[in-house]
Design a protein around this motif. Structure first.
Motif, PDB file in Angstrom:
ATOM      1  N   PRO A 103       4.391  -1.448   8.668  1.00  0.00           N
ATOM      2  CA  PRO A 103       3.562  -1.158   7.488  1.00  0.00           C
ATOM      3  C   PRO A 103       4.131  -0.010   6.668  1.00  0.00           C
ATOM      4  O   PRO A 103       4.662   0.968   7.200  1.00  0.00           O
ATOM      5  CB  PRO A 103       2.196  -0.799   8.090  1.00  0.00           C
ATOM      6  N   SER A 104       4.030  -0.152   5.346  1.00  0.00           N
ATOM      7  CA  SER A 104       4.445   0.856   4.351  1.00  0.00           C
ATOM      8  C   SER A 104       5.938   1.117   4.322  1.00  0.00           C
ATOM      9  O   SER A 104       6.390   2.010   3.603  1.00  0.00           O
ATOM     10  CB  SER A 104       3.715   2.187   4.567  1.00  0.00           C
ATOM     11  N   GLU A 714      -3.113   2.205   6.416  1.00  0.00           N
ATOM     12  CA  GLU A 714      -2.315   1.305   7.238  1.00  0.00           C
ATOM     13  C   GLU A 714      -3.132   0.919   8.463  1.00  0.00           C
ATOM     14  O   GLU A 714      -3.859   1.749   9.025  1.00  0.00           O
ATOM     15  CB  GLU A 714      -1.029   1.992   7.692  1.00  0.00           C
ATOM     16  N   SER A 732      -0.721  -2.786   5.071  1.00  0.00           N
ATOM     17  CA  SER A 732      -0.716  -1.473   4.415  1.00  0.00           C
ATOM     18  C   SER A 732      -1.014  -1.654   2.942  1.00  0.00           C
ATOM     19  O   SER A 732      -0.633  -2.652   2.326  1.00  0.00           O
ATOM     20  CB  SER A 732       0.629  -0.757   4.600  1.00  0.00           C
TER      21      SER A 732
END
Length: 884
Positions: A103-104, A714, A732
């Protein structure tokens, strides 16, 4: 979502959001295997104890995000840990592929590697600017993006830390850190051999051997090769772009000198010889400076009131217009579209166990990197050689680092602390060449520009040809860079469940930059033009654009005779290096030197609370930890080569992060669910933009955006509904917002007027707001071995790739400059024999053959072009792994 996007994009994004929200998504990436005996060795910092096949419980994952071994569920940091076995299960062969599931994390691969975490990243790979995401290999900091995206050769684990890392790691960073740990030598003889083939001529191989020499001295050797033909074909010359051609070898030793002292060494060598990512081109703005903004005439233009050659050149390489087919490009002959990189690393890590409560670690690192000539951007976007930039010659980069780290505990281990000193010396050379070529103007337009007026559509009087900008600027930049830092972080267990952590880091970074600028010899260019009987001497009228010594030359011809092409043909590329042979004025080199020390104190504090066991008794919760963190990151300022204006100061950027989160294990540890919510204040973001120097030479340079913010969240989910079935998911969402972002209007800037424009309504560039992933894996135990099918689905929302205000306006107008959101589907089927030493896998990546953009830039004000590099099409193949 960006206003003006197509309805299909909106529907697709909404579906993905609904799906990922329904799944409670976000993946604790790959905690490891579920079968007995699987998983990394015991000394893996992201190791996990095998799950019980009877209970189907999740493994305990150990991370070193805070420089000590901790259960990931008790670590108050947003961190993803991935074991080497999990990397193989997903078919991840290069760290760039982590962007699908972490995520991210966004990694864009174009002419340079670009790593973003939570929208914070660095877009160019230039030596003068630091990365925002620190990459560490066995605690050794890798300072440049070119050497960062390592193949996962003998990797034991990868940890991705999200958010500023200012008080524990050697380098202060604003975005986060990627921490790679290699499998370590040990006292057992073992090894593996891997091989694979696939479409597009792919073949790859890996070999690793662990060889103990004595009872206390061990060695480990691992090598890797990957090569394919590339998937993007040039319709003009038959070249293929986006190829892979990499070899590497790592040699390690470990000496257990005593029960209290261990010495590790690492020698790494890597070689890259591959074609860059090819591009396609679309027009973002027909009224850009190089089109109708200044009514500039290029080779092929014959109507002064209707210049189309620059646009036509871009669209000759346009996939959307149908001028090139699927997986095709039209870039012309350019030998600089190959990447030649040699990388050598040497690391030494000494660790002393001073007593039962204290240890001391010394990490020494050295890096030698050489990159050959390479095109950094193709601004004209097509087969012509008009507006491009290159790193020419060999770029040499050296760095040496040392980190001394003391870790200890006190008060019956209720207080744990880490203190460290870090130092790094880096030297970099970059020889940069900016090509703009010769252009034409109508005499009427030239007069308007000389008077400082924005030109109007000319009627077509007299053609004049000469130097508008450049046409060739040679920039020799060198940097001596010293980093010194001291840090301290301590965690106090106030109770058995309540922990408080505080940290402080002092950073001191000194930059000594040197710049030598040489421009084309305008007098020599003028003499060659005047030798042609069609052209007269330079016009006496003042010219405000570019060096004026050569001026513009009137043509004794009509526009219909294509006078610009006539002049350009006077300066061919005789030596075949892809750059027109304009005479250069190396006798009048402009020299500039700047030196400055940037310092900063960055504190952090966090509090975490583990819910007591008696609170959880009788509930579905097995463990729950909540935390709140305040942290700060800092990235040094630097000196930007702004062409003939020399070195210009760019302010440091700073990030303040406020984060809360929780980590849960539940349902007899069959579910792991982690969430982080954060709000970040971003000051003086270092952004790449299009501007001019005082002589109105156009350049892509760094400038600061005053204030901005990032608010997001997230989620990570890991679920084992049965001992055989594994589900992972991730999601996210990052909301980016500029709150103070001022720039100068480029068209007015060129004619020496100052008009300030507000760009605070734009999106952050090069990073999606949303990402999601879903993985499903099943283990089927049969009499002939294990069969393990796995499917991974990943999603990225649309991305704005603009550099300037004109590109944002184009994005609002018709979506140009915005890469559509996309979904990728990967599938893999593995078989492991009963003995567990032989694995055969068949895989397909991007099974739906999705076309998705991974770079590079939309430039609306100057060139008016949107160039796009595409990610891999459908890839498939087989892999074989034998262990011994």
């Amino acid at each position: 979502m960006v206003p003006g996007s197509r309805p299909a994009t909106l529907r697709k994004s909404s579906l993905a959001v609904a799906l990922t929200t329904l799944l409670s998504a976000a993946s604790v990436q790959a905690q490891a295997q579920v079968q007995d005996g699987a998983g990394p060795p015991a000394n893996d910092p992201a190791a996990a104890k095998p799950a019980s096949a009877a209970s189907g419980s999740l493994e305990e994952v150990i991370v070193t995000a805070r420089r000590r071994e901790e259960n990931i569920q008790e670590t108050p940091i947003a961190v993803t840990a991935i074991s080497g076995d999990a990397l193989r299960e997903q078919g991840i062969t290069n760290t760039s592929e982590l962007t699908k599931s972490v995520p991210s994390l966004q990694i864009n691969k174009g002419q340079s590697n670009q790593i973003y975490i939570r929208g914070i990243g660095e877009r160019t790979g230039f030596a003068r600017v630091d990365p925002t995401v620190g990459v560490y290999l066995d605690d050794m900091f890798l300072p440049r993006a070119d050497g960062q995206l390592l193949d996962t050769v003998d990797v034991q684990s990868i940890q991705v830390l999200r958010g500023p890392q200012g008080t524990l790691f050697g380098k202060n960073t604003t975005g986060g850190a990627l921490v790679l740990t290699l499998a370590k030598p040990h006292d057992t003889f073992e090894g593996y051999v891997e091989g694979g083939i696939g479409n597009y001529g792919l073949y790859q191989g890996k070999v690793g051997v662990n060889l103990p020499i004595t009872d206390s001295f061990y060695t480990r050797i691992a090598a890797n090769v990957i090569k394919d033909d590339g998937f993007l074909e040039d319709i003009g010359n038959g070249d293929s772009y986006n190829s892979n051609d990499r070899q590497s070898i790592a040699v390690q030793t470990r000496w257990d000198a005593s029960d209290s002292f261990t010495l590790d060494t690492l020698a790494f060598a890597g070689k890259v010889r591959e074609k860059l990512a090819g591009i396609n081109c679309d027009v973002a703005n027909s009224d850009a400076l190089f089109n109708r903004g200044l009514f500039v005439m290029w080779a092929g233009d014959t109507e002064p009131g209707n210049p189309t050659a620059y646009r036509d050149n871009c669209e000759a390489n346009s996939r959307s217009k149908g001028n090139v087919g699927d997986l095709e490009a039209n870039l012309g002959d350019n030998p600089n579209l190959e990447k030649h990189l040699d990388l050598y690393l040497l690391g030494v890590t000494a660790q002393w166990e001073l007593d039962d409560d204290h240890s001391l670690k010394l990490v020494l690192g050295g890096r030698d990197e050489k990159e050959g000539p390479i095109a950094t951007s193709d601004n004209d976007g097509g087969p012509e050689n008009w507006s491009e930039s290159y790193n020419i010659g060999d770029g040499d980069r050296y760095s040496y680092s040392a980190e001394l780290q003391l870790s200890g505990s006190a008060f019956d281990s209720r207080l744990n602390y880490t203190a460290g000193l870090f130092g790094m010396q880096e030297s970099s050379d970059e020889i940069f060449l900016l090509l703009t070529n010769l252009v034409g103007l109508d005499l009427e337009t030239l007069g308007q520009l000389a008077a400082g007026q924005i030109p109007t559509e000319p009627a077509g009087s007299t053609p004049v040809v000469g130097i508008l900008n450049g046409p060739l600027i040679h920039s020799d930049f060198s940097l001596e860079y010293t980093t010194l830092a001291a840090y301290l972080q301590a965690s106090l267990d106030i109770t058995d469940n309540l922990q408080f952590t505080a940290g402080l880091r002092y950073t001191e970074e000194t930059r000594e930059a040197t710049l030598d600028i040489a421009t084309a010899d305008a007098d020599a260019i003028a003499a060659r033009i005047e030798a042609n009987p069609l052209f007269g001497g330079p016009l006496p009228a003042p010219v405000v654009l570019g060096p004026s010594a050569g001026g513009f030359h009137p043509c004794l011809c009509s526009w219909a005779q294509d006078p610009v092409r006539i002049v350009q043909n006077l300066f061919p590329d005789a030596d075949g290096d892809g750059i027109p042979d304009f005479p250069m004025d190396f006798d009048n080199v402009q020299h500039d030197e700047r030196e400055e020390t940037f310092t900063k104190l960055t504190p952090m504090a966090s509090v975490s609370y583990n819910l007591p066991d008696d609170w959880l008794d009788g509930s579905f919760l097995d463990s729950t930890m909540v935390y709140a963190t305040w942290s700060n990151g800092f990235k040094s300022g630097f000196f930007e080569p702004r062409l003939t204006d020399g070195l210009q100061r760019v302010e440091p950027e700073e990030v303040e992060n406020r984060e809360i989160g929780f980590k849960i294990d539940a349902f007899d540890r069959s579910v792991r669910f982690n969430v982080a919510l954060y709000s970040m204040l971003f000051t003086d973001m270092q952004l790449i933009q299009v501007s001019t120097d005082s002589q109105q030479n156009l350049a892509v340079v760094f400038q600061n955006a005053g204030e901005s913010s990032i608010e997001g969240g997230e989620m990570e989910l890991f679920w084992l509904p049965s001992p055989q079935l594994l589900l992972t998911a991730s999601y996210s969402n990052n909301n980016y917002k500029f709150t103070d972002y001022k720039d100068r209007d480029l068209l007015n800037q060129v004619v020496q007027n100052t008009v300030i424009e507000d760009r605070s309504d734009e999106n952050f560039p090069a990073s999606p707001e949303e990402s999601a992933a879903l993985g499903i894996q099943y283990t089927l135990d049969t009499s002939v071995g294990l069969f393990i099918p796995r499917v991974d689905v990943s999603y990225k929302s649309e991305v704005f790739f603009g550099l300037d205000r004109g590109s944002w306006e184009a994005a609002q107008r018709d979506g140009t400059g915005i890469a559509d959101d996309y979904v990728l589907v990967d599938a893999r089927l593995s078989w492991q024999n009963v003995e567990g030493d032989l694995t055969l896998a068949a895989y397909v990546k991007n099974a739906t053959d999705e076309r998705y953009v991974i770079g590079t830039a939309s430039v609306g004000d100057s060139t008016g072009n949107y160039t796009q590099a595409y990610g891999d099409p459908r890839r498939y193949g087989i892999e074989l792994r034998q262990t011994f």
